[in-house]
Design a protein around this motif. Sequence first.
Motif, short mmCIF file in Angstrom:
data_model
loop_
_atom_site.label_atom_id
_atom_site.label_comp_id
_atom_site.label_asym_id
_atom_site.label_seq_id
_atom_site.Cartn_x
_atom_site.Cartn_y
_atom_site.Cartn_z
N LEU A 1 0.83 -1.20 0.00
CA LEU A 1 0.00 0.00 0.00
C LEU A 1 0.86 1.26 0.00
O LEU A 1 0.52 2.26 -0.65
CB LEU A 1 -0.93 -0.01 1.22
CG LEU A 1 -2.12 -0.97 1.13
CD1 LEU A 1 -2.85 -1.00 2.46
CD2 LEU A 1 -3.06 -0.56 0.01
N CYS B 1 1.95 1.73 -3.46
CA CYS B 1 0.84 2.25 -4.26
C CYS B 1 0.67 3.75 -4.03
O CYS B 1 0.40 4.51 -4.99
CB CYS B 1 -0.46 1.53 -3.90
SG CYS B 1 -0.56 -0.18 -4.49
N TYR C 1 -4.23 5.41 1.12
CA TYR C 1 -3.35 4.24 1.11
C TYR C 1 -2.37 4.30 2.27
O TYR C 1 -2.09 3.29 2.93
CB TYR C 1 -2.58 4.16 -0.21
CG TYR C 1 -3.41 3.74 -1.41
CD1 TYR C 1 -4.48 2.86 -1.29
CD2 TYR C 1 -3.12 4.23 -2.68
CE1 TYR C 1 -5.22 2.48 -2.39
CE2 TYR C 1 -3.86 3.86 -3.80
CZ TYR C 1 -4.92 2.98 -3.64
OH TYR C 1 -5.65 2.61 -4.73
N SER D 1 -1.86 1.71 5.34
CA SER D 1 -0.53 1.13 5.50
C SER D 1 0.01 1.38 6.91
O SER D 1 0.56 0.49 7.55
CB SER D 1 0.43 1.72 4.46
OG SER D 1 1.75 1.26 4.67
#
Length: 528
Positions: A21, A24, A71, A75
């Motif tokens: 994540l 990302c 994200y 995370s």
Amino acid sequence: MQVDDLAGWDPDALERTATELAACADAVDAVAGDVARSASFGDAWSGAAHDGATSAFASYGRDLAAQAESYRRVSACARFVVPRLRALHSELGELQTRAAARGFPLDADELLAASLRSLLVRADGLDREAAARLSVESEPPGTVLGEQGRLHTAIARSGSTTLPVLPDPATDPVQVAQWWNGLDDTARTALVAEHPERIGALDGLPAAVRDLANRALLDDERRRLESVATQLRAELDAMFLGGTVIDSLGVTGLFTDADAGLEQTVRKIEALAAIDATLAHGDRQLLALDLSGREAMAAVAVGDVDTAEHLAVFVPGAGSTVQGNLQGYDTQVAALRDAARLHLTGGDPSIAAVTWLNYQAPQWGWGLAFTERSPVSDLAARIAAPRLVDFLDGIAASRPDDPRITTVGHSYGAVVSGLALRETGAVDAAVFVGAPGIGTGDVTDLRIPPGSAYLVEAERDIVADVGTFGGDPSFLDGLTHLPAGPGTTTAGVPLAGITGHSSYLTPGTSSSHHIAGVVAGTAERSTP
């Protein structure tokens, strides 16, 4: 929460998800950067269509930034859960091993039922805490957000930067120090900003770095715990009676353990308040902060651990908690530091002193009913000792020089420090204070220089006299006995005597004066 639920959580998979994540988020940041660059048309275009396109690109950029931040929040939550989940799994494995040794499956072992129940309550609490973190709405830029703390918005993101892989929490402190020394300042700053919960817990890093990381967590942890407490209170308000009361009557399946979880949560909020009050004195370093256990754990130094030539590490005993005792212990170790300075002449002696409450100290009262919490069992000390070993080794590894390190273990803390000293060679001297044992019956087992082990025992100290762990250490060879009765310094200053178990570090006493002498490396007896 059931045993199978806890066992089924996979911290390795969760950690991989957190890493993916974060990657990302960086990738989305890179796209946002491309969008921003595409929106710069220069002088090639103007008019209403240009203005509309610019506005649309700006909106796209904001949406992408929000997505990247989402994200990162998930995370960060995953990274928060991983080490705490591993600790719960470790405790579950220990309980399963103990049950198997008795020939029972864990859920059928009545002797371990209370310990298992406590573990599952904490696992349920971790689940609630994670949910509370994810339910917090995004805050405006410039404010504390999620795991990143106050440093989050101070770090410029390139979108393509990949942070160095963090060492596993079980990595040897020497290897941690080598890893850190191999990083540049940009990577170090980014790691503290992105992963304060990991950096603050790594033994082997400089004290100033751990202090910065752990302080960054305080406000976030407080908000998280307050959110959890609010949820638990709402759950309790919806019940006729709390879960533990109903369970004691034999009625199960209708109520939860929200009351037990609320009690633990409130204690941790109080612990954070005690830490804040201690740090407010200034010249303090928050070297450890761990809220994964039943009680909050912490280590606070007065002075600069990175530069001090002499360092005392005070390990308190049974009944100690961060919320109940940290401030008082901090006052005593600050006075011990001042007293040690008086033993040294020339220049401005550099001394630091740490209150190390980074373990689950056993508790009196109901704690006597649980082996791992009982002050008459050495199990808590055996669990704590490896943590102290890593802390001491970490200080030594993080320093380019060789400071004089002295452990001062009081009561049950003497057992903890004695067990640790059998495993670490980082310590130069040890003082065992009101000790019911020192972790061994042979002083030569301690990995300190010969003649560097000291014992202080006051008159009418029943805890020390009982010698619960291997007999009264007063009768061991190889210990230098320091006085606790009235006396004077070599300069003729009167020193008060003490009796009982709890006044050894009181300023102006003979015991505190001589302990300070050991810290300074100038241990001496009072003149008659």
